[in-house]
Design a protein around this motif. Structure first.
Motif, PDB file in Angstrom:
ATOM      1  N   HIS A 128       3.812   8.858 -10.315  1.00  0.00           N
ATOM      2  CA  HIS A 128       3.538   8.494 -11.716  1.00  0.00           C
ATOM      3  C   HIS A 128       2.043   8.368 -12.020  1.00  0.00           C
ATOM      4  O   HIS A 128       1.675   7.725 -12.995  1.00  0.00           O
ATOM      5  CB  HIS A 128       4.215   7.169 -12.062  1.00  0.00           C
ATOM      6  N   GLY A 129       1.190   8.948 -11.171  1.00  0.00           N
ATOM      7  CA  GLY A 129      -0.256   8.792 -11.338  1.00  0.00           C
ATOM      8  C   GLY A 129      -0.773   9.232 -12.696  1.00  0.00           C
ATOM      9  O   GLY A 129      -1.773   8.723 -13.182  1.00  0.00           O
ATOM     10  N   ARG A 130      -0.061  10.167 -13.331  1.00  0.00           N
ATOM     11  CA  ARG A 130      -0.558  10.681 -14.608  1.00  0.00           C
ATOM     12  C   ARG A 130       0.071   9.995 -15.817  1.00  0.00           C
ATOM     13  O   ARG A 130      -0.274  10.304 -16.953  1.00  0.00           O
ATOM     14  CB  ARG A 130      -0.290  12.192 -14.691  1.00  0.00           C
ATOM     15  N   SER A 131       0.997   9.082 -15.560  1.00  0.00           N
ATOM     16  CA  SER A 131       1.598   8.375 -16.696  1.00  0.00           C
ATOM     17  C   SER A 131       0.577   7.396 -17.284  1.00  0.00           C
ATOM     18  O   SER A 131      -0.396   7.026 -16.647  1.00  0.00           O
ATOM     19  CB  SER A 131       2.843   7.610 -16.237  1.00  0.00           C
ATOM     20  N   ILE A 132       0.808   7.000 -18.521  1.00  0.00           N
ATOM     21  CA  ILE A 132      -0.127   6.105 -19.199  1.00  0.00           C
ATOM     22  C   ILE A 132       0.406   4.672 -19.103  1.00  0.00           C
ATOM     23  O   ILE A 132       1.491   4.379 -19.594  1.00  0.00           O
ATOM     24  CB  ILE A 132      -0.281   6.506 -20.695  1.00  0.00           C
ATOM     25  N   PRO A 133      -0.344   3.798 -18.432  1.00  0.00           N
ATOM     26  CA  PRO A 133       0.145   2.427 -18.286  1.00  0.00           C
ATOM     27  C   PRO A 133       0.012   1.644 -19.594  1.00  0.00           C
ATOM     28  O   PRO A 133      -0.928   1.873 -20.356  1.00  0.00           O
ATOM     29  CB  PRO A 133      -0.784   1.839 -17.217  1.00  0.00           C
ATOM     30  N   GLY A 184       2.519   1.611  -3.301  1.00  0.00           N
ATOM     31  CA  GLY A 184       1.512   1.970  -4.295  1.00  0.00           C
ATOM     32  C   GLY A 184       1.152   3.447  -4.210  1.00  0.00           C
ATOM     33  O   GLY A 184       1.015   4.127  -5.233  1.00  0.00           O
ATOM     34  N   TYR A 201       1.701 -10.956 -17.990  1.00  0.00           N
ATOM     35  CA  TYR A 201       1.565 -10.037 -16.852  1.00  0.00           C
ATOM     36  C   TYR A 201       0.350 -10.420 -16.002  1.00  0.00           C
ATOM     37  O   TYR A 201       0.372 -10.311 -14.777  1.00  0.00           O
ATOM     38  CB  TYR A 201       1.367  -8.597 -17.342  1.00  0.00           C
ATOM     39  N   LEU A 260       8.493   1.585  -6.933  1.00  0.00           N
ATOM     40  CA  LEU A 260       8.263   0.248  -7.486  1.00  0.00           C
ATOM     41  C   LEU A 260       9.012  -0.824  -6.699  1.00  0.00           C
ATOM     42  O   LEU A 260       8.526  -1.939  -6.523  1.00  0.00           O
ATOM     43  CB  LEU A 260       8.675   0.202  -8.965  1.00  0.00           C
ATOM     44  N   PHE A 266       3.961   5.412  -5.620  1.00  0.00           N
ATOM     45  CA  PHE A 266       3.979   5.232  -7.084  1.00  0.00           C
ATOM     46  C   PHE A 266       2.947   6.141  -7.751  1.00  0.00           C
ATOM     47  O   PHE A 266       3.247   6.830  -8.730  1.00  0.00           O
ATOM     48  CB  PHE A 266       3.709   3.759  -7.417  1.00  0.00           C
ATOM     49  N   LEU A 267       1.728   6.164  -7.206  1.00  0.00           N
ATOM     50  CA  LEU A 267       0.669   6.989  -7.808  1.00  0.00           C
ATOM     51  C   LEU A 267       0.960   8.480  -7.632  1.00  0.00           C
ATOM     52  O   LEU A 267       0.616   9.297  -8.481  1.00  0.00           O
ATOM     53  CB  LEU A 267      -0.690   6.619  -7.216  1.00  0.00           C
ATOM     54  N   MET A 326       0.032  -4.529  -7.711  1.00  0.00           N
ATOM     55  CA  MET A 326      -0.369  -3.763  -6.525  1.00  0.00           C
ATOM     56  C   MET A 326      -1.894  -3.643  -6.402  1.00  0.00           C
ATOM     57  O   MET A 326      -2.462  -4.102  -5.405  1.00  0.00           O
ATOM     58  CB  MET A 326       0.330  -2.395  -6.571  1.00  0.00           C
ATOM     59  N   LEU A 335      -4.064  -5.995  -3.574  1.00  0.00           N
ATOM     60  CA  LEU A 335      -4.775  -5.298  -2.497  1.00  0.00           C
ATOM     61  C   LEU A 335      -6.292  -5.439  -2.675  1.00  0.00           C
ATOM     62  O   LEU A 335      -7.022  -5.651  -1.707  1.00  0.00           O
ATOM     63  CB  LEU A 335      -4.369  -3.820  -2.450  1.00  0.00           C
ATOM     64  N   PHE A 367       0.829  -1.206   0.000  1.00  0.00           N
ATOM     65  CA  PHE A 367       0.000   0.000   0.000  1.00  0.00           C
ATOM     66  C   PHE A 367       0.867   1.261   0.000  1.00  0.00           C
ATOM     67  O   PHE A 367       0.625   2.195  -0.769  1.00  0.00           O
ATOM     68  CB  PHE A 367      -0.950  -0.013   1.205  1.00  0.00           C
ATOM     69  N   MET A 390      -6.565   6.590 -20.448  1.00  0.00           N
ATOM     70  CA  MET A 390      -6.602   6.237 -19.028  1.00  0.00           C
ATOM     71  C   MET A 390      -5.195   6.334 -18.436  1.00  0.00           C
ATOM     72  O   MET A 390      -4.277   5.703 -18.920  1.00  0.00           O
ATOM     73  CB  MET A 390      -7.133   4.807 -18.893  1.00  0.00           C
ATOM     74  N   ASN A 391      -5.011   7.146 -17.383  1.00  0.00           N
ATOM     75  CA  ASN A 391      -3.683   7.216 -16.758  1.00  0.00           C
ATOM     76  C   ASN A 391      -3.565   6.196 -15.626  1.00  0.00           C
ATOM     77  O   ASN A 391      -4.517   5.489 -15.312  1.00  0.00           O
ATOM     78  CB  ASN A 391      -3.378   8.647 -16.285  1.00  0.00           C
ATOM     79  N   SER A 392      -2.371   6.135 -15.026  1.00  0.00           N
ATOM     80  CA  SER A 392      -2.084   5.090 -14.038  1.00  0.00           C
ATOM     81  C   SER A 392      -3.014   5.147 -12.827  1.00  0.00           C
ATOM     82  O   SER A 392      -3.432   4.120 -12.305  1.00  0.00           O
ATOM     83  CB  SER A 392      -0.637   5.200 -13.569  1.00  0.00           C
ATOM     84  N   ALA A 393      -3.343   6.375 -12.377  1.00  0.00           N
ATOM     85  CA  ALA A 393      -4.199   6.515 -11.196  1.00  0.00           C
ATOM     86  C   ALA A 393      -5.592   5.951 -11.479  1.00  0.00           C
ATOM     87  O   ALA A 393      -6.153   5.202 -10.669  1.00  0.00           O
ATOM     88  CB  ALA A 393      -4.295   7.988 -10.795  1.00  0.00           C
ATOM     89  N   TYR A 445       0.264  -2.332 -20.688  1.00  0.00           N
ATOM     90  CA  TYR A 445       0.522  -3.743 -20.403  1.00  0.00           C
ATOM     91  C   TYR A 445       0.118  -4.625 -21.573  1.00  0.00           C
ATOM     92  O   TYR A 445      -0.014  -5.818 -21.432  1.00  0.00           O
ATOM     93  CB  TYR A 445      -0.215  -4.169 -19.128  1.00  0.00           C
ATOM     94  N   ILE A 497       6.887  -1.632  -3.622  1.00  0.00           N
ATOM     95  CA  ILE A 497       5.773  -2.532  -3.967  1.00  0.00           C
ATOM     96  C   ILE A 497       6.304  -3.948  -4.144  1.00  0.00           C
ATOM     97  O   ILE A 497       5.776  -4.912  -3.570  1.00  0.00           O
ATOM     98  CB  ILE A 497       5.080  -2.105  -5.283  1.00  0.00           C
ATOM     99  N   PRO A 537       5.072  -4.675 -10.695  1.00  0.00           N
ATOM    100  CA  PRO A 537       4.579  -4.043  -9.461  1.00  0.00           C
ATOM    101  C   PRO A 537       3.358  -3.151  -9.676  1.00  0.00           C
ATOM    102  O   PRO A 537       2.430  -3.166  -8.866  1.00  0.00           O
ATOM    103  CB  PRO A 537       5.782  -3.252  -8.963  1.00  0.00           C
TER     104      PRO A 537
END
Lengths: 128, 278
Positions: free
Chosen positions: A42-47, A35, B46, A75, A38-39, B229, B233, A32, B1-4, A49, A78, B225
């Protein structure tokens, strides 16, 4: 019916229960915190996967993760929490070896010992 | 969509999965991989990495409660973990050599199987013939609490159960799931262990089994991670909540609905596997 040997493992059961709960809560707290950091960073970065690149060193091995977490990298923290989570059942097996030893139940010392060796092999010995 | 936003939505989805999984006893892990791949477009490698760690979390959480109540048989669990951990390492290596499409198809089949298993009749009316020599030598026979009484039971067909457990471990390592449905098959059907004991012991074993493949997943870079995460959780919080509601909830209808959802996801995984979209 012949008498069947039945073992009373009540004390071991209670201690295992405490061990598992402690490991779970501790790792959840660490994950937690990591996390949240991290947010925050980097909360505004684009994930992304969609394509598999694979997590690279240092975040893909035990010593690298510990180093990263000690440096306070989000990271890394986490990943360290996830390691604690993975370590919880391993600690349970280690505890079983000791508990069976104290009960002088050497058959189960051997059985838990085999499981412990397999787990440690997976976590430390083998390298991709 | 961003990470948050991604973390928040995924965390909520994982929470729901964990909640329903705990209420129905099917485990939240089985729906995490379809959720990630089908709904979020995450690469299946992943997805199974994140699912695997969430499975360890729920196993530790629920096992902590069951072990203390005296339902789980730690000797049966410990012995069978030799089979599941070796299987799990084999499965994790297989996962690195298997195409994403093939993993999706196998995953779909396991989902269909889990859905079918969830609504079968459970009977503890096993034929009791005297003690089994192997089970007695391994001191597996035990008892569990029924009110103030102790219900004794005998364990049978240990080699068959051990063999099926190797298969359960392999599936767990290949797909990043707990494969509780296969574990219960080994203990319920093959070894004739009473239902309460087999489900709780299976739960207890899932964490150790998953930890065995986690090492391989970690070094191959499957455990991300940022993804693990919210999944871990969310599933953990959901399953703890679910366990709290379990006492009051009428789970029969819910179990059927969840089984239908799982079956639907299974078909979807197989379809996407064949069309090469996963």
């Amino acid at each position: 019916m012949p008498a069947i040997q039945e073992m009373d493992d009540t004390l071991i059961d209670v201690r295992i229960s405490v061990l598992l709960r402690t490991g779970m809560i501790l790792s959840a707290i660490v994950i937690f915190i990591g996390g949240a950091l991290f947010l925050l960073h980097h909360g505004r970065s684009i994930p992304d996967y969609r394509v598999f690149h694979g997590i690279q060193a240092p975040l893909n091995n035990v010593s690298g993760i510990v180093q990263e977490a000690l440096h306070g990298h989000d990271l890394g923290i986490i990943q360290f929490g996830l390691l604690l989570l993975i370590a919880t059942p391993v600690a349970r097996v280690l505890f079983s070896v000791i508990a069976f030893w104290m009960e002088r139940d050497y058959l189960y010392v051997a059985i838990s010992g085999i499981v412990l060796v397999i787990l440690l092999y997976s976590l430390f010995v083998h390298r991709a | 969509m961003n990470s948050a936003e991604f973390t928040a939505i995924l965390g909520a989805g994982a929470l729901l999965a964990g909640f329903l999984g705990a209420l129905t006893g099917l485990g939240g892990g089985v729906v995490i991989v379809p959720l990630l791949t089908l709904a979020f477009g995450v690469d299946i490698r992943y997805a199974i990495g994140a699912s695997l760690v969430s499975v360890i979390a729920t196993s530790s959480g629920s096992a902590a409660a069951y072990v203390k109540e005296g339902f789980s048989n730690i000797r049966i669990g410990m012995f069978l973990e030799i089979a599941t951990t070796i299987g799990a390492i084999c499965g994790a290596f297989l996962a690195t050599k298997t195409s994403a499409a093939a993993i999706a198809i196998i995953f779909g089949l396991v989902l269909l199987y889990s859905a079918a298993m969830s609504n079968r009749k459970r009977s503890d009316a096993h034929l009791q013939r005297g003690p089994d020599p192997i089970a007695s030598a391994l001191r597996m026979n035990g008892s569990y609490p029924v009110g103030d009484e102790k219900q004794h039971y005998l364990v049978r067909r240990v080699p068959l159960g051990f063999g099926i457990m190797f298969g359960a471990g392999t599936l767990s390592g290949l797909l990043g799931i707990g494969s509780g449905a296969v574990k219960v098959l080994a203990m319920d059907e093959a070894m004739q262990i009473p239902f309460k004991v087999s489900t709780t012991t299976s739960n207890f074993m899932i964490g150790v089994t998953a930890a065995a493949s986690a090492g391989v997943y970690l070094s191959r870079g499957y455990i991300d991670p940022g993804l693990a995460m919210p999944v871990t959780l969310g599933v953990l919080a959901g399953s703890l909540l679910g366990a709290r509601f379990l006492v009051q909830a009428k789970t029969h209808a819910l179990r059927i609905i969840f089984a239908i959802v799982i079956a639907f996801l299974g078909i979807e995984m197989i379809y996407n596997g064949f069309t090469g979209r996963l």
